[in-house]
Write an enzyme that holds these catalytic residues in place. Structure first.
Site: not given
Length: 209
Positions: A34, A138
């Site tokens: 933009d 994890h």
């Protein structure tokens, strides 16, 4: 191979474009921006503004979309993703040098930079960025529209909610929850859950504003 469109032709968008092409995950890249007045950036064409994206997709000018807007504008990044999610297919860029466990889930719109390690049962939610050499242990979840700077280390059983920013070399120990809209400064150590959003820095971590 597919053509990738990237919203934002600034530094982050240029990095994503470079990885997409040099890692041979996409045949071609185009930008939507933009603010740019250039017709191309680093030989990559700027084909329109964000208002032009849907029309360009109908005209088959690209196949998938990613958002290359940096951590200072996460709200804009979220707004664009939610506006376009059900209209345009979002891609996923996982660099070939990243190690991703087979049980990990990386959702659409996310970008995983070179050298990242993503362990078992990790979830990287939509439209998030993990910069160079991040390590996610994890059973950790990284929320939507979140940005992790280079070498962020997150231990196991951590939940980071959406729209968070973690600065370079910051560390989060295990079993921590970080509320949405939280910013963690470079080199900070998070040793307890953050329940109030804001800016935190230091070791030990302290609330700034």
């Amino acid at each position: 191979m597919k053509t990738l469109a990237i919203i934002g032709a600034g530094d982050l968008g240029q990095q994503i474009a470079h990885f997409a092409l040099s890692d041979q995950q996409y045949k071609k890249v185009v930008f939507f921006d933009d603010f740019s007045i250039k017709k191309s950036v680093n030989s990559i064409p700027v084909i329109g503004k964000t208002a032009d994206i849907e029309k360009a997709f109908v005209l088959k000018q690209f196949d998938e979309l990613l958002i290359g807007i940096g951590y200072k504008h996460l709200d804009v990044k979220k707004h664009l993703f939610e506006r376009l999610e059900n209209k345009i297919p979002f891609g996923k860029l996982i660099h070939s040098t990243a190690w991703v466990d087979s049980t990990a889930i990386i959702e659409s719109g996310s970008v995983i930079y070179p050298g990242c390690v993503i362990d078992a049962r990790v979830i990287i939610k939509k439209n998030s960025v993990l910069n160079i050499s991040c390590s996610i242990a994890h059973d950790t979840t990284i929320g939507k529209h979140t940005f992790l700077s280079p070498r962020v280390a997150v231990a196991g059983f951590v939940t980071i909610e959406e729209l968070c920013f973690l600065g370079i070399n910051s560390t989060v120990i295990d079993n921590i929850n970080i509320i949405n809209n939280t910013q963690i400064g470079a080199g900070s150590l998070v040793v307890k859950s953050i329940v109030k959003c804001g800016l935190y820095i230091g070791n030990p971590l302290r609330f700034i504003r």
